[in-house]
Each structure stands twice: as structure tokens, then as C-alpha cells.
Design a protein around this motif. Sequence first.
Motif, PDB file in Angstrom:
ATOM      1  N   ASN A  54     -63.392   6.852  16.865  1.00 13.30           N
ATOM      2  CA  ASN A  54     -63.695   5.797  17.831  1.00 13.30           C
ATOM      3  C   ASN A  54     -62.648   4.682  17.752  1.00 13.30           C
ATOM      4  O   ASN A  54     -62.897   3.591  17.278  1.00 13.30           O
ATOM      5  CB  ASN A  54     -65.100   5.231  17.564  1.00 13.30           C
ATOM      6  N   ASN A  55     -61.396   5.004  18.202  1.00 12.90           N
ATOM      7  CA  ASN A  55     -60.370   3.968  18.318  1.00 12.90           C
ATOM      8  C   ASN A  55     -59.564   4.223  19.584  1.00 12.90           C
ATOM      9  O   ASN A  55     -59.594   5.313  20.160  1.00 12.90           O
ATOM     10  CB  ASN A  55     -59.471   3.902  17.082  1.00 12.90           C
ATOM     11  N   ILE A  56     -58.827   3.227  20.008  1.00 16.44           N
ATOM     12  CA  ILE A  56     -58.197   3.269  21.332  1.00 16.44           C
ATOM     13  C   ILE A  56     -57.201   4.418  21.454  1.00 16.44           C
ATOM     14  O   ILE A  56     -57.252   5.202  22.410  1.00 16.44           O
ATOM     15  CB  ILE A  56     -57.505   1.925  21.638  1.00 16.44           C
ATOM     16  N   GLU A  57     -56.297   4.556  20.473  1.00 15.64           N
ATOM     17  CA  GLU A  57     -55.272   5.597  20.582  1.00 15.64           C
ATOM     18  C   GLU A  57     -55.882   6.982  20.557  1.00 15.64           C
ATOM     19  O   GLU A  57     -55.488   7.863  21.311  1.00 15.64           O
ATOM     20  CB  GLU A  57     -54.240   5.442  19.463  1.00 15.64           C
ATOM     21  N   ALA A  58     -56.852   7.178  19.672  1.00  8.94           N
ATOM     22  CA  ALA A  58     -57.513   8.485  19.591  1.00  8.94           C
ATOM     23  C   ALA A  58     -58.223   8.819  20.899  1.00  8.94           C
ATOM     24  O   ALA A  58     -58.198   9.959  21.364  1.00  8.94           O
ATOM     25  CB  ALA A  58     -58.494   8.496  18.426  1.00  8.94           C
ATOM     26  N   LYS A  59     -58.867   7.821  21.494  1.00  5.66           N
ATOM     27  CA  LYS A  59     -59.538   8.052  22.773  1.00  5.66           C
ATOM     28  C   LYS A  59     -58.542   8.422  23.869  1.00  5.66           C
ATOM     29  O   LYS A  59     -58.811   9.281  24.709  1.00  5.66           O
ATOM     30  CB  LYS A  59     -60.334   6.807  23.175  1.00  5.66           C
ATOM     31  N   GLN A  60     -57.377   7.770  23.853  1.00  5.94           N
ATOM     32  CA  GLN A  60     -56.348   8.109  24.841  1.00  5.94           C
ATOM     33  C   GLN A  60     -55.884   9.551  24.676  1.00  5.94           C
ATOM     34  O   GLN A  60     -55.692  10.274  25.663  1.00  5.94           O
ATOM     35  CB  GLN A  60     -55.156   7.151  24.698  1.00  5.94           C
ATOM     36  N   LEU A  61     -55.714   9.975  23.423  1.00  6.16           N
ATOM     37  CA  LEU A  61     -55.316  11.354  23.172  1.00  6.16           C
ATOM     38  C   LEU A  61     -56.389  12.322  23.655  1.00  6.16           C
ATOM     39  O   LEU A  61     -56.089  13.349  24.277  1.00  6.16           O
ATOM     40  CB  LEU A  61     -55.053  11.553  21.681  1.00  6.16           C
ATOM     41  N   ALA A  62     -57.638  11.997  23.380  1.00  2.00           N
ATOM     42  CA  ALA A  62     -58.745  12.850  23.811  1.00  2.00           C
ATOM     43  C   ALA A  62     -58.827  12.907  25.331  1.00  2.00           C
ATOM     44  O   ALA A  62     -59.044  13.975  25.916  1.00  2.00           O
ATOM     45  CB  ALA A  62     -60.056  12.331  23.221  1.00  2.00           C
ATOM     46  N   ASN A  63     -58.647  11.753  25.971  1.00  2.00           N
ATOM     47  CA  ASN A  63     -58.697  11.724  27.435  1.00  2.00           C
ATOM     48  C   ASN A  63     -57.577  12.560  28.043  1.00  2.00           C
ATOM     49  O   ASN A  63     -57.766  13.233  29.064  1.00  2.00           O
ATOM     50  CB  ASN A  63     -58.599  10.285  27.939  1.00  2.00           C
ATOM     51  N   GLY A  64     -56.398  12.510  27.400  1.00  2.00           N
ATOM     52  CA  GLY A  64     -55.292  13.323  27.889  1.00  2.00           C
ATOM     53  C   GLY A  64     -55.597  14.805  27.807  1.00  2.00           C
ATOM     54  O   GLY A  64     -55.297  15.565  28.735  1.00  2.00           O
ATOM     55  N   LEU A  65     -56.221  15.230  26.706  1.00  2.00           N
ATOM     56  CA  LEU A  65     -56.617  16.633  26.572  1.00  2.00           C
ATOM     57  C   LEU A  65     -57.677  16.992  27.597  1.00  2.00           C
ATOM     58  O   LEU A  65     -57.615  18.053  28.229  1.00  2.00           O
ATOM     59  CB  LEU A  65     -57.131  16.898  25.158  1.00  2.00           C
ATOM     60  N   GLY A  66     -58.654  16.095  27.782  1.00  2.00           N
ATOM     61  CA  GLY A  66     -59.704  16.355  28.765  1.00  2.00           C
ATOM     62  C   GLY A  66     -59.142  16.523  30.161  1.00  2.00           C
ATOM     63  O   GLY A  66     -59.557  17.430  30.909  1.00  2.00           O
TER      64      GLY A  66
END
Length: 761
Positions: A54-66
Motif C-alpha cells: 500500500n504505497n504510491i509507487e507500488a500502486k502505480q506499478l500494479a495499475n500499469g500491469l492491470g
Amino acid sequence: MYSSRLALLFILLVVTACKNIEPPKMGIIPQPNEINYQEGAFTINDKTVIVVENNIEAKQLANGLGSFLKDKFNLTLEYSTTAQDNAIHLIKTSRDGDYGAYNLNIGKEGVVIEGSTDQGIYYGLQTLKQMLSPKANIKEPLLNYVHVNDAPAYKWRGMMLDVARHFVPKDSIKKVLDILAMHKMNKFHWHLVDGIGWRIQIDAYPELIKKGAWRKVKGDKKPWEDFEATYRDSSSAVYGGYYTKDDLREIVAYAKERYIDIIPEIEMPGHSEAALQCFPEFSCDTDLITGVYCAGNEGTFEFLQNIISEVVDIFPNEYLHIGGDEVGKESWLKCDKCKKRMQQENLQTAEELQSYFVSRMEKYINTKNRKLIGWDEILEGGLPERATVMSWRGFAGGIEAANAGHDVVMTPGDPLYLDHSQGKSEYEPPSWGGYNNVLKIYDFNPVPKDIAPDKKHHILGAQGNLWTEQVKSLSHIQYMMLPRISALSEAIWTKAEKKNREHFINKLDVHFDRLDEMGYNYSGSSLTPDYDVSYNKVNKVFNLRLHNELDLYEIRYTLDGSNPTMQSELYSGPIEYTTAIELNAMCFRNGEPIGFPLKKMFSTGFGDQCKVTYSNAYNETYGGGGDKALFDNKFAIARGDDPSWQGIKEKDFEVLIDLGSVNELSYVGLNFFQDIGATSVMLPTKVIISISKDGENFKTVLDEAIATQEKREPIIKTIKSNFDKQDVSHIKIIAKNRSVLPEWHIRKGPAWIFVDEISVK
């Protein structure tokens, strides 16, 4: 944060890695340093969850994969912070590891990507995406069980793009960054300033973009010929463009999301005509603005420091490039202010004055918490204490700098200049400089043997450079980048002992599909048919062999002048001939032509019987291969440095060819070269071809005046004569040299004629 269940999953995945199954054809580029496949496969489905911290960079990476899975497979996955089965886990570990290192494990329970940095996770995702593309090959998101343990071999993996000669729009820059990101490249060297264009908004000096970003268009002159900065609303035609600070910050943010550092280049002390035509007070006290800043003027340093203070506010990364190359120092030696500076600082040479200039700028750059990097000319006169060198004139500058304890980025023109041609075909788009093909780049090693063992760590890595003298569009940029950037990425990501040239070539077959799917305009030069010819003196038979650089796919050919199709003859071995043949060959991939055609007339040249007598000797430097060069079946390409051209300076090309016997002929042809933009070679003014049966009585079959062409781009002009079939034993050819270059030519002095390959049939 994660359960012990996930830790157990990871251990099981690693343990099963001991059994390595033959990998499927995935075409992962650059090659991971360790990749082990196992039996079995995991399928991503609509129940799969993306598990992320639950951090900004990790969420961005996850969103990119999604987004990738949605676009590619129409899958909408949910996100969670809780470890579970049937999931893709993105994990930032506390374990030490190389910057950019990652592990990727795929097993029955799902996918685990972990890295000690977010950048490492990002690179793991790039590998995962390549495993799931292109869709033409991967119909569903099915992943073979695998363990990948990977890290970059070098810290600096980059590319330089010149936007000074031809402005490249913001959205096109983003597409260039996308290409770099998919290849795990992490540096974008942005050549924003040069003699003929200033592309960056500087609030303290608005004139730089009002005038310095635009130039007058002067007929068919090259941009650097008689360069004149002007205003956008000038009454004459203008060309140019610039980036606002908002544009630049947007691109910096875009690059950051892809873990790419942007290194801006602000040229100094040379290559600065655009700036100095806006601010001539910072030029030397001479009659001509030379494009070199005055090193004796205190205002020069204040001007450049004010610019740098705004540049570093836009670009947050650690390096700032100051150019420093090709500095014409003549104006310094004539300038009273520069002479006074040399006296005050006890400087003996212009090179020492350059070192003073660079050192002074380095000290200021260091106060801005930045490191100075420059081309290897900054070594001249002494290198500043903490400067980093970019070695472009070969390896020598990099070797000298590294052995002296300075960091180095290797970027020698041979083989890493991407503006150089990557193929030999006359159909190649315009290029500049030499010839750098895909495999030449793949074989590149950034660490020369002449660097001391305890200094090798100073080699940070390498980059390819794309100058844009001849490159004006995104499509052409992509063509010059791909697939050469693919080769470079593996050359500097993958450890030398893990590289495999044959494997890389085979991976390109998948990568081409991937590039097609993304809509990139990649080059097929490495697949264009090439040739070599040999002569069997015993059987008096010529053998023509066809191949391409990668030795991939089918080559089909015709000998009747028609264009090859999939129904044409398949090349399977040497083509034998005893009389002239007209070859038209093409490479086919998946039933479609790729690359350029090979269209040549291969003449017998009558083997060892043929004798050529020259009235005017050819130049030894441009011998083309000697007296037999005109009949050696080696066709020169549209480059003045091609060794197959035979050159005559100032005088006419005049030869008498004794064929050694009487033969029935109906055709004589030969090629001439011209390149006004880069050489003194021009087309002849007239060509006369005569034939004789007895060697004494000649009949003229061609007397053709050649129109003068002022086109700057290279030209190969074929002069040919078709005539009724008749007996011929001797051929006389005269090509008239204009002797002296015309007044309008960019050069002065004697004119040259370049000639190549006489064909007869």
C-alpha cells in the motif's frame, strides 16, 4: 506485511527451479541472467488478484500491469494487499541486491515478482509482459512455470537523442521513452542544445526560444550551412520548435514512471551558434560569431550559470551534460579577453583554456548537487577532478579517463552511433557516418582490455547515440533505433558469459511480432539479402551466394527482372552462371516480404581474360580494389567511404577494356557516385561508351551528357547502353570530369569522379 504462507510459496518456487525445461519461444530481450523453466503452467483469469503493498509507487506499478492485462486480454483484475493463491504478487524486499535486480517466479499458486527497489519490480514486470506478448503468439495469458533471477550488468544503459537539428514533438519523445523502457534501458541523454537550435525554455533569457529555437530555411541548404537564427514570425520561411518548462516537467515525470533518468545536454563552450546569435556579447571580440563562447568574458560564465540554475530545477537527476566536443579554438587565440584570461591563469595553450572553462563550470554544477559529464574532448588540457567522460571518438578517451580514476560511459561511434547506416541497400533511408549493423552492436563490450583491473568499475555502461542530421520524423527515429536498441540492451544488461548470439537472433523472430503489435517502424535491414561472388577458374563458372545478416527466413529470387513472390525460386544454394544474370532477391517472413530487395546485374567480367588499361591513374586511396575492381562483382553502396568505389581526381575517367576474346554483347553499364553534402565527388558531365570487334575500329554506342544535379543527398547513377547484339572484344569508356567544383558547391577545389562495377551482357 505478508503471511508465512507467501514465504513458503516463494521457497517452493525457488526449489523447483532445479529442473530446467526447454524454454518456450518467448523472445525475452534483454536476456535474463538466470532463467529456469519447470513443467506446468499458470493461467491468469478473471479471478486472479494483483497483490501489492500500500504505497504510491507500488500502486502505480500494479495499475500499469492491470491496464496491460485489460488491453491485451480484456481481463479486469482486482487489487489487494493480502497474500493469497491465484495472484500476482509484487513485493518490495528488504534484502540487499543490485539496483534494478528482481526475482520472477511463476508456479501453481501464481506469480511472484520481488525486488529490493521499485525499479527492480518494474523490470520484473517488463519481463512478465514480454512473456505475455505478442498476442499473435500468446492467445491467452498462460505462463510456463519459471524462476528468473536477474540484474543489470551495468548501471548506465542509455540512448542519446538529438532534437537540436530537427525538433521532436513531446508525444514523440514519450514514444521513444516507451521503447527504451520495454528494453530495460534507464538513461535518456537529451541533446537539447546545439549550434543550430535551442530547444529549452529559459525564463532569464526568453530570446533563446523566441529566436534561438528557429532558423531561416535557405533553399536546399542543409540546416548547418549558412545557419541564421530568426524569429518564428519572420517574413521568410522558418523551421524549429522548443519545449516549455511544463513540457519538460511532463516528460521528466513520464520518464520517472518508467525508471529512466533524463540527462539534459547544454552545449558549451562550442556548438553554440544559436545562443550566440541571440546574445553576441558572449562571443569573442572577433569579426565573426564562431559558435564558441568567449572564455575571457565574465559575462559568459554568469550567462551559463543562470541557465544551469534553471535547468537543474527541471531535471532532478544527478548528471548534467555540457557537451565540450569539437571546440574551434581559433577565436580564443585572437581574442584580447581570452589572451588576458590565459595570462591571468598562467595558461599556455588553448587546450588549457578549455580545461579552465570546463573546470570552472564543473565547480558551479557541483554547487547544484549535480555531476558534470561531457564528451571525451573535455580531457584536452586536463580533466576536472570529478568529471565523468562520455567516450565517443573510439575507446581511447574512455580508457585514459578510467585509468585516471574517472567514471566513463562508453559510446564509441563504431559501433554505437545509431545515425549510421544499418544496411547496405541503396533503398535505405538517409543516414550519416559509418555502418553499424545489429550484430556489431550486440557483440559490443563496454570494458576494453586496456583498462587496469582495479579501474574497471569506472565503466558505468554504454549508450547509443542518434544524431538527427538526416532523421526528421518519429517513424525514422524508430527505424534507426530498432532492432539495434534491442541488441544494445542485451549487450549491456546481460552478463557477457550469459550472452548467446544465436539465441538472440532466434528471439528476434518473436520480438519482430511484438514490435509489429506495438506499431513500431523497425528496420528490416538485417534481413535484406546480401551476396558474395566467387569464380571457379577450373570450370570457368561463377557462384553467387545469398544471405542476410541474421541468416533468418526464406530468400526467394528471380532472374528475369520480375519482383520475387512466394512462388518464386527458393534460394537453397549457390547460383551458378557463365553469362550475365539479372538478380532480384527478397527475404520473406511468414509469407510477407521484409527488408529491401537486392537488385543487381551480375556480369561474368570474362574472368581472368579481362584487362583494363587506364589513361589516367586512379587515386591510390580510392583504388576500389585495383585494376580488376571494375569487374569484381562488388557493388559499392551510396557512401563515399565504401572501399569498392574507384576515384579519379580532377581528370577524366578513361579506360580501355580488353575482354580477351570476341563475345556477343548487347549491353554495357556502370555506376557513378555523387555526394555534394559530404564530399567533392560529383557525377561526370558526359559519358561516352564505344565498342570494337578488333580493338582498333570503335563504334560509339552511347554519347550522353549528364545533367548537373545539385541534390545534396548521395546519388548512385547507372549509365547504360543497350544496342543490337554484335561481336565485341574491346570496350572504351570515357567519363568527363568537370575538373573544378562549381561555385555553388559547399566545398572548393578539384572535383572527383567515383566509378564502380562495369556490367556487360
